[in-house]
Design an enzyme around this catalytic site. Sequence first.
Site, PDB file in Angstrom:
ATOM      1  N   SER A 190      44.325  45.775  39.217  1.00  0.00           N
ATOM      2  CA  SER A 190      44.167  44.407  39.715  1.00  0.00           C
ATOM      3  C   SER A 190      44.318  44.377  41.231  1.00  0.00           C
ATOM      4  O   SER A 190      44.939  45.267  41.839  1.00  0.00           O
ATOM      5  CB  SER A 190      45.249  43.512  39.088  1.00  0.00           C
ATOM      6  OG  SER A 190      45.291  42.232  39.679  1.00  0.00           O
ATOM      7  N   TYR A 203      54.176  41.644  36.557  1.00  0.00           N
ATOM      8  CA  TYR A 203      52.768  41.970  36.311  1.00  0.00           C
ATOM      9  C   TYR A 203      52.204  42.831  37.435  1.00  0.00           C
ATOM     10  O   TYR A 203      51.578  43.875  37.193  1.00  0.00           O
ATOM     11  CB  TYR A 203      51.962  40.679  36.177  1.00  0.00           C
ATOM     12  CG  TYR A 203      50.472  40.866  36.032  1.00  0.00           C
ATOM     13  CD1 TYR A 203      49.907  41.174  34.800  1.00  0.00           C
ATOM     14  CD2 TYR A 203      49.621  40.712  37.125  1.00  0.00           C
ATOM     15  CE1 TYR A 203      48.535  41.328  34.654  1.00  0.00           C
ATOM     16  CE2 TYR A 203      48.258  40.861  36.996  1.00  0.00           C
ATOM     17  CZ  TYR A 203      47.718  41.166  35.761  1.00  0.00           C
ATOM     18  OH  TYR A 203      46.357  41.318  35.631  1.00  0.00           O
TER      19      TYR A 203
END
Length: 298
Positions: A190, A203
Amino acid sequence: MQKNQHTMQDPTTQYPKLDIPEQRQDEPGLDSQMQPKADHGEKSYVGSGRLAGRKALITGGDSGIGRAVAIAFAREGADVAIAYLPSEQNDAEETLRLIADTKVETLALPGDISEESFAKALPINVMKAFGGIDIIVNNAGKQIYCDDITQLSTEQLDATFRTNIYAMFWIVQSAMKFLPAGASIINTTSIQSYQPSAELLDYASTKGAITSFTKGLSKQLIEKGIRVNAVAPGPIWTPLQPSYGQPMEKLTHFGEQSPYGRAGQPAECAPAYVFLASQESSYTTGEVIGVTGGNHTP
């Protein structure tokens, strides 16, 4: 008529800016309940046989980026197995319906990849069903926002790390018995690996670990002729976002801060996975392709 992924067009207006109303879903969220609906390339992705005869496992293949990759892979000729949580069964059935006309083999694998036994069973089950496995897309993820580290529970930390990074280790460990030279492993990292948001601390930390895992594993496996790469999406409109992946004030303006001025769609990620899965990327390993709407990665 909607344009396909080959037709030249202005990328800033290829998909509209989203008018996102306030909404909440229970985690992990369903595509079927999102407002507005996401685009997975259902009507636009056109295959050309780039993955003919290949056999792929996609975690989180029921929705979001995973669904877009499943559609693209199937239309490129690959047999497709999707792993997903049992609560996502309706989304999984829709994904399989969308690729039913491709005539490839498909396999549904409901379960929880944060459980070691299930994760390690996935490559074995794909091998039994398809007679082989040569593409692994480690895509499933858990994202719950928390803007105060003192309120971040050990339970959430454990669940996020087990889902996002432990499962990758377990799946690859099991798959190594079967993966041939020429196989491709593709991990979903990401933009958060490089530009972490304050409220996504756990995360983002897993995504940084995935980036390192990708680069390190690529060095270990290239002697076996197995390539390992990753895709780093930016703000992509998926069920992760309304299912407590973003605070409400950010959810309703999701993606607007990107240089494109809009969120990306899952369909815009799928071609990167196709490239990394195909033999066209034969001299590419240990790399991360950013699909970030202009938010730069290193």
